[in-house]
Design a protein around this motif. Structure first.
Motif, PDB file in Angstrom:
ATOM      1  N   GLN A   1     -28.736  55.617 -16.387  1.00 34.60           N
ATOM      2  CA  GLN A   1     -28.164  54.649 -15.456  1.00 34.60           C
ATOM      3  C   GLN A   1     -28.856  54.636 -14.100  1.00 34.60           C
ATOM      4  O   GLN A   1     -28.413  53.945 -13.200  1.00 34.60           O
ATOM      5  N   GLY A   2     -29.907  55.396 -13.941  1.00 34.84           N
ATOM      6  CA  GLY A   2     -30.542  55.484 -12.633  1.00 34.84           C
ATOM      7  C   GLY A   2     -30.035  56.688 -11.864  1.00 34.84           C
ATOM      8  O   GLY A   2     -29.296  57.524 -12.382  1.00 34.84           O
ATOM      9  N   ASP A   3     -30.408  56.778 -10.598  1.00 37.65           N
ATOM     10  CA  ASP A   3     -30.091  57.945  -9.792  1.00 37.65           C
ATOM     11  C   ASP A   3     -28.685  57.869  -9.210  1.00 37.65           C
ATOM     12  O   ASP A   3     -28.193  56.794  -8.857  1.00 37.65           O
ATOM     13  N   TRP A   4     -28.052  59.046  -9.096  1.00 39.72           N
ATOM     14  CA  TRP A   4     -26.794  59.165  -8.365  1.00 39.72           C
ATOM     15  C   TRP A   4     -27.134  59.225  -6.878  1.00 39.72           C
ATOM     16  O   TRP A   4     -27.862  60.106  -6.422  1.00 39.72           O
ATOM     17  N   GLU A   5     -26.615  58.277  -6.120  1.00 37.41           N
ATOM     18  CA  GLU A   5     -26.980  58.141  -4.705  1.00 37.41           C
ATOM     19  C   GLU A   5     -26.123  59.072  -3.855  1.00 37.41           C
ATOM     20  O   GLU A   5     -25.011  58.727  -3.448  1.00 37.41           O
ATOM     21  N   VAL A   6     -26.651  60.238  -3.561  1.00 37.36           N
ATOM     22  CA  VAL A   6     -25.854  61.239  -2.841  1.00 37.36           C
ATOM     23  C   VAL A   6     -25.725  60.921  -1.353  1.00 37.36           C
ATOM     24  O   VAL A   6     -24.852  61.482  -0.674  1.00 37.36           O
ATOM     25  N   HIS A   7     -26.545  59.993  -0.847  1.00 36.17           N
ATOM     26  CA  HIS A   7     -26.471  59.670   0.584  1.00 36.17           C
ATOM     27  C   HIS A   7     -25.179  58.931   0.935  1.00 36.17           C
ATOM     28  O   HIS A   7     -24.827  58.799   2.116  1.00 36.17           O
ATOM     29  N   GLN A   8     -24.444  58.443  -0.052  1.00 30.50           N
ATOM     30  CA  GLN A   8     -23.209  57.702   0.223  1.00 30.50           C
ATOM     31  C   GLN A   8     -22.047  58.627   0.622  1.00 30.50           C
ATOM     32  O   GLN A   8     -21.006  58.159   1.082  1.00 30.50           O
ATOM     33  N   PHE A   9     -22.241  59.947   0.460  1.00 33.14           N
ATOM     34  CA  PHE A   9     -21.192  60.891   0.827  1.00 33.14           C
ATOM     35  C   PHE A   9     -21.336  61.321   2.283  1.00 33.14           C
ATOM     36  O   PHE A   9     -22.445  61.459   2.802  1.00 33.14           O
ATOM     37  N   ASP A  10     -20.191  61.542   2.922  1.00 31.42           N
ATOM     38  CA  ASP A  10     -20.202  61.916   4.337  1.00 31.42           C
ATOM     39  C   ASP A  10     -20.622  63.365   4.561  1.00 31.42           C
ATOM     40  O   ASP A  10     -21.034  63.726   5.666  1.00 31.42           O
ATOM     41  N   SER A  11     -20.476  64.182   3.526  1.00 38.58           N
ATOM     42  CA  SER A  11     -20.782  65.605   3.694  1.00 38.58           C
ATOM     43  C   SER A  11     -21.170  66.208   2.354  1.00 38.58           C
ATOM     44  O   SER A  11     -20.887  65.647   1.290  1.00 38.58           O
ATOM     45  N   TYR A  12     -21.808  67.353   2.445  1.00 35.86           N
ATOM     46  CA  TYR A  12     -22.125  68.128   1.238  1.00 35.86           C
ATOM     47  C   TYR A  12     -20.841  68.455   0.487  1.00 35.86           C
ATOM     48  O   TYR A  12     -20.780  68.343  -0.738  1.00 35.86           O
ATOM     49  N   LYS A  13     -19.813  68.831   1.205  1.00 32.93           N
ATOM     50  CA  LYS A  13     -18.531  69.202   0.601  1.00 32.93           C
ATOM     51  C   LYS A  13     -17.969  68.054  -0.230  1.00 32.93           C
ATOM     52  O   LYS A  13     -17.504  68.255  -1.358  1.00 32.93           O
ATOM     53  N   GLU A  14     -18.018  66.847   0.315  1.00 30.08           N
ATOM     54  CA  GLU A  14     -17.476  65.693  -0.406  1.00 30.08           C
ATOM     55  C   GLU A  14     -18.276  65.436  -1.679  1.00 30.08           C
ATOM     56  O   GLU A  14     -17.705  65.221  -2.757  1.00 30.08           O
ATOM     57  N   GLY A  15     -19.597  65.451  -1.577  1.00 30.18           N
ATOM     58  CA  GLY A  15     -20.443  65.213  -2.740  1.00 30.18           C
ATOM     59  C   GLY A  15     -20.239  66.277  -3.814  1.00 30.18           C
ATOM     60  O   GLY A  15     -20.188  65.965  -5.011  1.00 30.18           O
TER      61      GLY A  15
END
Length: 483
Positions: free
Chosen positions: A359-373
């Motif tokens: 499905q392509g890449d999981w866009e981790v930049h959409q999370f506000d923090s490492y903890k949330e991701g």
């Protein structure tokens, strides 16, 4: 000073693709000695990495010889636990004809199509053999590949030995086959007729396999001026299941986690459906020759890949266990309908209960923090683990789930798993070397239920409760991951 009598021991080689281990167990299965090595791989004729058989043979012989020469021990029994989906093919002089091919090597698509076309089609073939189409991982198809793509080499083969039985043969010189290796997604065994599948007869392949023996078979062996009994060898997944199978009367599912999550249900003998095969279900055989229904997912590989992405993006070094479970954040993420934030599988997309195209890449930049991701990642991975467990459970009603391996060490993972499965009792086991212990129990034919309490103590079970704020959390993620 009088020297104490040598301790009688069971010697076990536990051979993984990466780690090779050697153990000495006493009569109560206490580890008296453990040694480990990593051997450099070699390459096959196509340049693909594979096991260096000569180096492995030398290491096994050297370690065993030193143990036999140790005045503190007397080796009474020897056995081997080893990874499956691998064959060693011997010529009439007992020499290896081919490399030990890597089961991750690509399989020619046109050859697979020919096999299915000649023997009833993909669905019928897969159902009869309880083997999802996996190419080289269906180890019987390695012989089909040799016959059609390496015919001169195929003609040299006198005997084909599953890898655990090759290791046993290396020391005792006996040729054997046994069911835990045959029954593990090899595409060799017809689970309906309980015999080799028709295709192995018609392709002149079944005749290459030595006589089938039980996993409890031993051979009197004279080696390096010592005498002991050598076991026939055992497939490592079946070996790892054995201590739990011997210790417990009541039904359970064993969730073995690591690079792969493999959920093993020894109490489900239902025939697999083609739909289940497509969802990465398959069958193993246990030490008693009975079917074990299993469901797999590429859990650890996906986890490693995505935690690295999160670390790189947030410029934070990943430390296992550094993020504690935040129930309020889990509730918030579970209630968020935004599909963009849900995990997109990149390494495990074609495995598990929801196989899919990439499905392509999981866009981790959409999370506000490492903890949330990280919380979203664990929430989604545990949701897939739950679905995989339910596939293995099938129509059986099993209350106890025992988690072993890498993820059993994660309180975050186990608490979340217990929260999503409040009707189950979730345990983790601290047994560190289950496959070696299983191989030791088997070679001693130690299956007496009267010793169940002793065996249970070795498993080191810990019960994990759901989080009070998350018990019965309703998280329907199947639709999003299935695409």
């Amino acid at each position: 000073m009088k020297q104490s009598k040598p301790i009688p021991v069971t010697a076990i080689f536990d051979i993984g693709r990466t780690n090779k281990k050697f153990f000495l167990f006493d009569k109560d299965y206490k580890i008296l000695q453990k040694q480990q090595t990593n051997l450099e791989p070699t390459k096959d004729e196509d340049g693909y990495p594979c096991e260096e058989l000569e180096a492995l043979d030398s290491w096994v012989r050297t370690k065993l010889k030193k143990a036999l020469q140790n005045d503190g021990f007397t080796v009474k029994r020897l056995n081997f636990s080893a990874y499956g989906a691998s064959f060693v093919h011997l010529d009439r002089n007992g020499q290896a004809v081919t490399p030990l091919y890597n089961y991750l090597k690509d399989y020619p698509e046109e050859l697979l199509e020919k096999l299915y076309q000649d023997y009833g089609g993909e669905e019928q073939f897969s159902l009869e053999t309880s083997s999802p189409p996996m190419g080289m991982l269906n180890s019987g198809l390695q012989l089909y590949w040799l016959k059609h793509k390496r015919p001169l080499k195929f003609k040299e083969i006198q005997h084909s030995l599953h890898f655990p039985q090759y290791l046993s043969h290396l020391i005792c010189g006996k040729l054997s086959t046994e069911l835990t290796s045959i029954g593990c997604h090899t595409a060799l065994w017809n689970y309906d007729t309980e015999d080799y599948h028709q295709w192995t007869q018609e392709e002149d392949i079944a005749e290459l396999f030595p006589k089938i023996q039980t996993v409890f078979q031993t051979y009197d062996t004279d080696y390096e001026q010592s005498s002991f009994k050598t076991g026939i060898g055992i497939h490592d997944s079946s070996a790892a299941l054995a201590p739990y199978l011997i210790a417990f009367e009541e039904p359970f599912i064993l969730a073995s986690t690591g690079t792969w999550s493999i959920n093993l249900n020894p109490f489900n003998d239902e025939p697999l459906t083609f739909g289940e095969l497509k969802k990465d279900c398959l069958c193993y055989m246990n030490i008693f020759g009975n079917q074990v229904k299993a469901a797999r997912f590429f859990l650890g590989k996906e986890y490693q890949h995505q935690t690295k992405k999160l670390s790189d993006h947030f410029n934070r070094k990943f430390v296992e266990g550094s993020v504690e479970l935040d129930p309020e954040l889990i509730q918030k993420l579970a209630a968020n309908p935004d599909p963009a934030k849900k995990l997109k599988l990149e390494k495990g997309h074609n495995s598990g209960p929801y196989p899919q195209e990439e499905q392509g890449d999981w866009e981790v930049h959409q999370f506000d923090s490492y903890k949330e991701g990280y919380h979203q990642l664990l929430l989604d991975l545990v949701a897939i683990q739950v679905a995989s467990l339910k596939l293995a459970e099938g129509s059986t009603d099993i209350e106890k789930v025992i988690v072993t391996g890498g993820f059993s060490q994660s309180d975050f993972f186990t608490t979340l798993l217990a929260s999503l499965l409040p009707e189950k009792k979730i345990y983790t086991s601290s047994l560190p070397h289950a496959s070696a212990l299983g191989a030791a129990m088997v070679v001693n034919n130690d299956t007496d239920k009267k010793r169940a309490d002793v065996f249970q103590e070795k498993l080191g079970l810990t019960h994990h409760e759901p989080h009070d704020k998350l018990k019965g959390l309703n998280y329907s993620w199947a639709q999003s991951v299935a695409g």
